[in-house]
Design an enzyme around this catalytic site. Sequence first.
Site, PDB file in Angstrom:
ATOM      1  N   LYS A 118      -7.707   1.751  -3.236  1.00 38.44           N
ATOM      2  CA  LYS A 118      -7.348   1.189  -2.015  1.00 38.44           C
ATOM      3  C   LYS A 118      -7.534   1.904  -1.199  1.00 38.44           C
ATOM      4  CE  LYS A 118      -5.296  -1.121   1.558  1.00 38.44           C
ATOM      5  NZ  LYS A 118      -5.693  -2.297   2.378  1.00 38.44           N
ATOM      6  N   THR A 156       0.753  -1.178  -0.495  1.00 35.94           N
ATOM      7  CA  THR A 156       0.320  -0.362  -0.327  1.00 35.94           C
ATOM      8  C   THR A 156       0.657   1.538   0.092  1.00 35.94           C
ATOM      9  OG1 THR A 156      -1.692  -1.112   1.222  1.00 35.94           O
ATOM     10  CG2 THR A 156      -2.174   0.787   1.266  1.00 35.94           C
ATOM     11  N   LYS A 202      -1.320   4.993   8.754  1.00 36.33           N
ATOM     12  CA  LYS A 202      -0.786   4.844   7.390  1.00 36.33           C
ATOM     13  C   LYS A 202      -2.056   5.105   6.340  1.00 36.33           C
ATOM     14  CE  LYS A 202       1.697   2.302   4.351  1.00 36.33           C
ATOM     15  NZ  LYS A 202       2.279   0.767   3.207  1.00 36.33           N
TER      16      LYS A 202
HETATM   17  P1  NAD Z   1       5.710  -6.088   7.128  1.00 36.12           P
HETATM   18  O1  NAD Z   1       6.502  -4.992   7.959  1.00 36.12           O
HETATM   19  O2  NAD Z   1       5.482  -7.495   8.196  1.00 36.12           O
HETATM   20  O3  NAD Z   1       7.075  -6.602   5.740  1.00 36.12           O
HETATM   21  C1  NAD Z   1       7.576  -5.877   4.401  1.00 36.12           C
HETATM   22  C2  NAD Z   1       8.587  -7.339   4.544  1.00 36.12           C
HETATM   23  O4  NAD Z   1       9.290  -6.141   4.263  1.00 36.12           O
HETATM   24  C3  NAD Z   1       9.558  -7.604   6.247  1.00 36.12           C
HETATM   25  O5  NAD Z   1       9.744  -8.351   6.087  1.00 36.12           O
HETATM   26  C4  NAD Z   1      10.534  -6.391   5.924  1.00 36.12           C
HETATM   27  O6  NAD Z   1      12.418  -7.135   6.328  1.00 36.12           O
HETATM   28  C5  NAD Z   1      10.934  -6.446   3.743  1.00 36.12           C
HETATM   29  N1  NAD Z   1      11.805  -5.362   3.086  1.00 36.12           N
HETATM   30  C6  NAD Z   1      11.692  -4.570   4.179  1.00 36.12           C
HETATM   31  N2  NAD Z   1      12.712  -3.757   3.333  1.00 36.12           N
HETATM   32  C7  NAD Z   1      13.469  -4.924   2.020  1.00 36.12           C
HETATM   33  C8  NAD Z   1      14.203  -5.056   0.845  1.00 36.12           C
HETATM   34  N3  NAD Z   1      14.802  -3.656   0.034  1.00 36.12           N
HETATM   35  N4  NAD Z   1      14.393  -5.743   0.298  1.00 36.12           N
HETATM   36  C9  NAD Z   1      12.915  -7.219   0.234  1.00 36.12           C
HETATM   37  N5  NAD Z   1      11.934  -7.283   0.934  1.00 36.12           N
HETATM   38  C10 NAD Z   1      11.842  -6.233   2.398  1.00 36.12           C
HETATM   39  O7  NAD Z   1       4.575  -5.597   6.041  1.00 36.12           O
HETATM   40  P2  NAD Z   1       3.109  -6.047   6.349  1.00 36.12           P
HETATM   41  O8  NAD Z   1       2.087  -6.231   7.473  1.00 36.12           O
HETATM   42  O9  NAD Z   1       3.171  -7.612   4.885  1.00 36.12           O
HETATM   43  O10 NAD Z   1       2.486  -4.853   4.879  1.00 36.12           O
HETATM   44  C11 NAD Z   1       3.537  -5.195   3.499  1.00 36.12           C
HETATM   45  C12 NAD Z   1       2.551  -4.193   3.218  1.00 36.12           C
HETATM   46  O11 NAD Z   1       1.508  -4.670   3.021  1.00 36.12           O
HETATM   47  C13 NAD Z   1       2.383  -2.798   3.341  1.00 36.12           C
HETATM   48  O12 NAD Z   1       1.908  -1.825   2.356  1.00 36.12           O
HETATM   49  C14 NAD Z   1       0.951  -2.529   3.976  1.00 36.12           C
HETATM   50  O13 NAD Z   1       0.546  -1.272   4.527  1.00 36.12           O
HETATM   51  C15 NAD Z   1       0.379  -3.528   2.940  1.00 36.12           C
HETATM   52  N6  NAD Z   1      -1.678  -4.331   3.817  1.00 36.12           N
HETATM   53  C16 NAD Z   1      -0.780  -4.473   5.026  1.00 36.12           C
HETATM   54  C17 NAD Z   1      -1.674  -5.709   5.748  1.00 36.12           C
HETATM   55  C18 NAD Z   1      -2.117  -5.786   6.730  1.00 36.12           C
HETATM   56  O14 NAD Z   1      -2.370  -6.730   6.915  1.00 36.12           O
HETATM   57  N7  NAD Z   1      -0.783  -6.510   7.465  1.00 36.12           N
HETATM   58  C19 NAD Z   1      -3.303  -5.129   4.781  1.00 36.12           C
HETATM   59  C20 NAD Z   1      -3.423  -4.347   3.371  1.00 36.12           C
HETATM   60  C21 NAD Z   1      -2.284  -4.533   3.660  1.00 36.12           C
END
Ligand code: NAD
Length: 300
Positions: free
Chosen positions: A171, A96, A246
């Site tokens: 979204k 997102t 966010k």
């Molecule tokens: P998270 O922090 O659990 O996962 C993000 C991952 O990205 C981490 O494991 C981190 O180490 C990795 N990362 C960071 N820099 C990186 C790089 N350069 N190369 C490769 N990996 C890298 O976050 P999440 O909850 O999985 O959310 C991910 C996205 O999805 C966000 O943008 C969030 O807004 C969106 N989202 C989350 C949810 C939810 O319920 N968690 C729901 C809808 C959308």
Amino acid sequence: MSKNTTVGFLGLGHMGGPMAANLVKAGYEVLAFDPVPAAQEQARTDGATVVATAAEAVSASDIVITMLPNGRIVLDLYTEVLSAAKPGTLFVDCSTIDVADAKQAAELAAAAGHRALDAPVSGGVAGAAAGTLTFMVGGADADFATALPLLEVMGGKVVHCGGAGVGQAAKICNNMLLGISMIGLSEAIVLGEKLGLTHEKFFDVVSTASGQSWALTSYCPVPGPVPTSPANNDYKPGFATALMTKDLGLAASALAANGVDGQIGTLAAEIYTRFNQDEAGKDFSAIVTDIRKRSEGETK
Ligand code: NAD
């Protein structure tokens, strides 16, 4: 995309980890990268091939999926890896991020001779694990058609919303409305409490009256009426306040950037930003507890 397609998967966190695992289960070869050792370990257990760098994952892939924390990281990573990709590789960003960042990511990919889609999701960690996410996709028709079989593995509903950035637009519009409606509902519940209306009677009336909303009927912010809602589990997320904050921040900047008179959306972002300072890890429906406290004069 045939199952001979190799998928690069960058970002194996709460969402990306289970999404990549579902692609492996469906028979795709997944080259996975995340800098965090625990995420790498889980991906290995799930059957992905974990590689040492993002560029390594990208260089051997036909399609690259990113699931990252924010737009800055997406743009930095694209800048880092685009030159390592085979010509015409399809980049699908499921994070997102800001609409402007999504458009910039698509432009960067195109300038490097590649293709790109923005494909943010709703459905949370449970939807990622169950493969029932909703994907909101922005980009060209042909690229959408290429990605569709993979998105259908990870999702229950896939909507092609328009051109580059329009998936992110869908979204943030949806989540802005959700944040606004949760605040409005919570204010009405606390007003009802003050006026002697029980939660049960409030629910009985409003759930079938003109004030009805998804926030009430599927995600009721007080315990009782909807047994599955986080309110019954001490507001354990669910959808964390940090994530709602966010998304409302992205919506508020989009309102401002596009000259929309979005007073309620902007205020919702401010209300959640304040709540997020102390309660980032609580479900976003816990905003009702803050409104109740502040209505008792317990303000900071
Ligand atoms: P998270 O922090 O659990 O996962 C993000 C991952 O990205 C981490 O494991 C981190 O180490 C990795 N990362 C960071 N820099 C990186 C790089 N350069 N190369 C490769 N990996 C890298 O976050 P999440 O909850 O999985 O959310 C991910 C996205 O999805 C966000 O943008 C969030 O807004 C969106 N989202 C989350 C949810 C939810 O319920 N968690 C729901 C809808 C959308």
